[in-house]
Design a protein around this motif. Structure first.
Motif, PDB file in Angstrom:
ATOM      1  N   GLY A 277       1.312 126.247 114.636  1.00 54.86           N
ATOM      2  CA  GLY A 277       2.224 125.366 115.369  1.00 54.86           C
ATOM      3  C   GLY A 277       1.571 124.787 116.610  1.00 54.86           C
ATOM      4  N   GLY A 278       0.794 125.614 117.305  1.00 53.63           N
ATOM      5  CA  GLY A 278       0.090 125.139 118.491  1.00 53.63           C
ATOM      6  C   GLY A 278      -0.937 124.077 118.167  1.00 53.63           C
ATOM      7  N   ARG A 279      -1.509 124.154 116.975  1.00 55.27           N
ATOM      8  CA  ARG A 279      -2.522 123.189 116.565  1.00 55.27           C
ATOM      9  C   ARG A 279      -1.923 121.861 116.093  1.00 55.27           C
ATOM     10  N   SER A 280      -0.627 121.817 115.854  1.00 53.89           N
ATOM     11  CA  SER A 280       0.013 120.582 115.406  1.00 53.89           C
ATOM     12  C   SER A 280      -0.008 119.541 116.533  1.00 53.89           C
ATOM     13  N   LYS A 281       0.315 118.310 116.221  1.00 53.86           N
ATOM     14  CA  LYS A 281       0.254 117.231 117.213  1.00 53.86           C
ATOM     15  C   LYS A 281       1.080 117.550 118.460  1.00 53.86           C
ATOM     16  N   GLU A 282       2.241 118.147 118.276  1.00 56.57           N
ATOM     17  CA  GLU A 282       3.129 118.409 119.407  1.00 56.57           C
ATOM     18  C   GLU A 282       2.857 119.748 120.074  1.00 56.57           C
ATOM     19  N   GLY A 283       1.923 120.543 119.527  1.00 59.89           N
ATOM     20  CA  GLY A 283       1.631 121.852 120.092  1.00 59.89           C
ATOM     21  C   GLY A 283       0.625 121.792 121.228  1.00 59.89           C
ATOM     22  N   ALA A 284       0.431 122.935 121.892  1.00 57.50           N
ATOM     23  CA  ALA A 284      -0.385 122.985 123.108  1.00 57.50           C
ATOM     24  C   ALA A 284      -1.835 123.377 122.869  1.00 57.50           C
ATOM     25  N   LEU A 285      -2.211 123.661 121.621  1.00 54.88           N
ATOM     26  CA  LEU A 285      -3.583 124.082 121.345  1.00 54.88           C
ATOM     27  C   LEU A 285      -4.429 122.895 120.876  1.00 54.88           C
ATOM     28  N   PHE A 286      -5.563 122.706 121.539  1.00 55.09           N
ATOM     29  CA  PHE A 286      -6.497 121.641 121.167  1.00 55.09           C
ATOM     30  C   PHE A 286      -7.608 122.269 120.331  1.00 55.09           C
ATOM     31  N   ILE A 287      -7.178 122.894 119.260  1.00 56.89           N
ATOM     32  CA  ILE A 287      -8.066 123.633 118.361  1.00 56.89           C
ATOM     33  C   ILE A 287      -8.059 122.898 117.028  1.00 56.89           C
ATOM     34  N   GLY A 288      -9.177 122.258 116.709  1.00 55.10           N
ATOM     35  CA  GLY A 288      -9.191 121.491 115.479  1.00 55.10           C
ATOM     36  C   GLY A 288     -10.499 120.779 115.256  1.00 55.10           C
ATOM     37  N   GLU A 289     -10.507 119.943 114.232  1.00 58.53           N
ATOM     38  CA  GLU A 289     -11.658 119.109 113.960  1.00 58.53           C
ATOM     39  C   GLU A 289     -11.744 118.014 115.013  1.00 58.53           C
ATOM     40  N   SER A 290     -12.914 117.434 115.171  1.00 56.24           N
ATOM     41  CA  SER A 290     -13.175 116.478 116.249  1.00 56.24           C
ATOM     42  C   SER A 290     -12.116 115.382 116.321  1.00 56.24           C
ATOM     43  N   ALA A 291     -11.836 114.758 115.186  1.00 58.05           N
ATOM     44  CA  ALA A 291     -10.902 113.622 115.178  1.00 58.05           C
ATOM     45  C   ALA A 291      -9.510 114.047 115.636  1.00 58.05           C
ATOM     46  N   ALA A 292      -9.081 115.248 115.234  1.00 55.45           N
ATOM     47  CA  ALA A 292      -7.756 115.729 115.627  1.00 55.45           C
ATOM     48  C   ALA A 292      -7.690 115.987 117.131  1.00 55.45           C
ATOM     49  N   VAL A 293      -8.763 116.538 117.687  1.00 56.53           N
ATOM     50  CA  VAL A 293      -8.794 116.800 119.123  1.00 56.53           C
ATOM     51  C   VAL A 293      -8.818 115.484 119.906  1.00 56.53           C
ATOM     52  N   VAL A 294      -9.556 114.502 119.414  1.00 56.63           N
ATOM     53  CA  VAL A 294      -9.561 113.171 120.044  1.00 56.63           C
ATOM     54  C   VAL A 294      -8.141 112.614 120.093  1.00 56.63           C
ATOM     55  N   ASP A 295      -7.463 112.627 118.956  1.00 54.76           N
ATOM     56  CA  ASP A 295      -6.106 112.069 118.889  1.00 54.76           C
ATOM     57  C   ASP A 295      -5.170 112.781 119.854  1.00 54.76           C
ATOM     58  N   LYS A 296      -5.342 114.084 119.971  1.00 56.38           N
ATOM     59  CA  LYS A 296      -4.432 114.862 120.819  1.00 56.38           C
ATOM     60  C   LYS A 296      -4.680 114.587 122.306  1.00 56.38           C
ATOM     61  N   ILE A 297      -5.949 114.461 122.695  1.00 57.33           N
ATOM     62  CA  ILE A 297      -6.248 114.138 124.097  1.00 57.33           C
ATOM     63  C   ILE A 297      -5.730 112.757 124.442  1.00 57.33           C
ATOM     64  N   LEU A 298      -5.900 111.804 123.545  1.00 55.68           N
ATOM     65  CA  LEU A 298      -5.376 110.455 123.788  1.00 55.68           C
ATOM     66  C   LEU A 298      -3.846 110.479 123.880  1.00 55.68           C
ATOM     67  N   TYR A 299      -3.228 111.349 123.108  1.00 58.02           N
ATOM     68  CA  TYR A 299      -1.777 111.513 123.187  1.00 58.02           C
ATOM     69  C   TYR A 299      -1.367 112.060 124.549  1.00 58.02           C
ATOM     70  N   MET A 300      -2.160 112.984 125.101  1.00 60.50           N
ATOM     71  CA  MET A 300      -1.873 113.505 126.442  1.00 60.50           C
ATOM     72  C   MET A 300      -1.977 112.399 127.494  1.00 60.50           C
ATOM     73  N   HIS A 301      -2.949 111.517 127.303  1.00 60.13           N
ATOM     74  CA  HIS A 301      -3.080 110.396 128.241  1.00 60.13           C
ATOM     75  C   HIS A 301      -1.863 109.490 128.156  1.00 60.13           C
ATOM     76  N   GLU A 302      -1.379 109.288 126.942  1.00 58.34           N
ATOM     77  CA  GLU A 302      -0.187 108.467 126.738  1.00 58.34           C
ATOM     78  C   GLU A 302       1.037 109.119 127.376  1.00 58.34           C
ATOM     79  N   LEU A 303       1.167 110.436 127.225  1.00 61.25           N
ATOM     80  CA  LEU A 303       2.322 111.157 127.768  1.00 61.25           C
ATOM     81  C   LEU A 303       2.315 111.213 129.289  1.00 61.25           C
ATOM     82  N   PHE A 304       1.142 111.523 129.862  1.00 56.68           N
ATOM     83  CA  PHE A 304       1.085 111.893 131.273  1.00 56.68           C
ATOM     84  C   PHE A 304       0.288 110.939 132.162  1.00 56.68           C
ATOM     85  N   GLY A 305      -0.568 110.114 131.561  1.00 52.11           N
ATOM     86  CA  GLY A 305      -1.473 109.298 132.383  1.00 52.11           C
ATOM     87  C   GLY A 305      -2.519 110.150 133.068  1.00 52.11           C
TER      88      GLY A 305
END
Length: 343
Positions: A277-305
């Protein structure tokens, strides 16, 4: 956005002997890992302070000073210095020394401490938990702004016309970040003072922190600070591998460390469902393959700036080989794609 790596120096426990592996080996590994983080172009490296047998680092400033001599560009910060149980004069002197060795690359991250072992260890009373932090932060900021310090508090002897040396590279001033775990009072303090904020998001859903970060932004502006200088970061558990089998295997490391901490805090045993669950898009773990981690960090930028993301990478003490590969991927795949995605 600045991208970096954070560590606490986790030590895995031998299941046969019940003893942690040798701190000496881990510290040498950490230095190699910081050197690699610099070589692959990451912006910042953070090291936290703990006083437990399952962590190798009790003095981040010593390790960061060693790292300053073998790196060229990466910023070196504490994530965090437990300021409530530290001496602000010494904190400034330690980090200004790192700053001079590194030609201006030192920063300080300060927090109240979610682990409390340092308080009895250094002779502090936990009943003063909040006041200690407020007073010591006030003194540290005074020192950061003034070579000759005059200061009075209730829990420490006053300072009268006392010089604090050596001075940091940038007119004696070091960047000081306030690290928080999610309490509005801590966020408000950072906003009032106009200090950069870094939020530890290690569980639940990051989106739940959106109101807190918006509160910081509003109060920062309300208290007259220049919005163009606002800095917001998040610090989250991370690990990168492009082999799903390795990510699945990493669960055992991660769960073992979470259960060790949880045993002292009354947490239920950590489960694979929590991990997934933490590894899912909405979860708090940035544990994954490179592309998934990229997408999640960009999502954090979208959420929080956010202006900074630090991936905390050594939870559960993965092997040195695994850490080096994860850092290499973070620097050569994740970071360039995140930067490109922000253009």
């Amino acid at each position: 956005m600045e991208l970096g790596i954070g560590m606490f120096g986790d030590l895995s426990i031998d299941p046969q002997t019940g003893k942690p592996r040798e701190a000496k080996v881990k510290l040498h590994e950490i230095l190699e890992q910081i050197k690699l983080a610099d070589e692959v172009g990451l912006d910042v490296f953070g090291l936290g302070e703990h006083h437990r047998p399952d962590y190798a680092v009790s003095a981040p400033e010593i390790v960061l000073a060693a790292a300053a001599s073998i790196t060229k560009n990466i910023k070196l910060t504490s994530t965090v210095t437990v300021l409530s149980s530290a001496e602000p004069v010494k904190v400034y002197q330690d980090f200004s020394t790192i700053d001079l060795i590194s030609n201006g690359r030192a920063e300080i991250g300060v927090g109240r401490g979610s682990f409390i072992e340092s308080f009895p260890l250094f002779g502090y009373d936990l009943k003063n938990y909040n006041q200690l932090f407020e007073e010591k932060l006030d003194l540290l900021l005074n020192i950061n702004n003034n070579e000759v310090v005059n200061w009075t508090g209730e829990l420490r002897a006053p300072m009268v016309n006392q010089m604090v040396l050596p001075r940091a590279v940038n007119n004696g001033k070091l960047p000081i970040w306030i690290a928080v775990g999610g309490t509005p009072e801590s966020v408000l303090r950072a906003a009032k003072l106009g200090l950069p904020l870094i939020v530890a998001i290690i569980g639940g859903m990051p989106k739940q922190f959106q109101p807190l970060i918006e509160f910081y932004k509003q109060e920062y502006v309300k208290h007259g600070h220049d919005v163009t200088k606002m800095q917001i970061g998040i610090h989250s558990h991370s690990f990168v591998s492009d082999a799903e089998a390795d990510l699945d295997k990493y669960y055992s490391n991660y769960a073992a460390q979470m259960d060790r901490i949880g045993a002292t805090r009354g947490w239920a045993p950590y489960t694979k469902a929590q991990y997934n669950g933490g590894r899912s898009k909405e979860g708090a773990l940035f544990i994954g393959e490179s592309a998934a981690v990229v997408d999640k960090i960009l999502y954090m930028h979208e959420l929080f700036g956010i202006t900074r993301f630090i991936g905390h990478m050594d939870v559960g003490d993965p092997s040195h080989k695994e850490m080096m590969k994860a850092i290499e991927l973070f620097g050569t795949k994740v970071a360039p794609e995140v930067r490109a995605g922000l253009l």
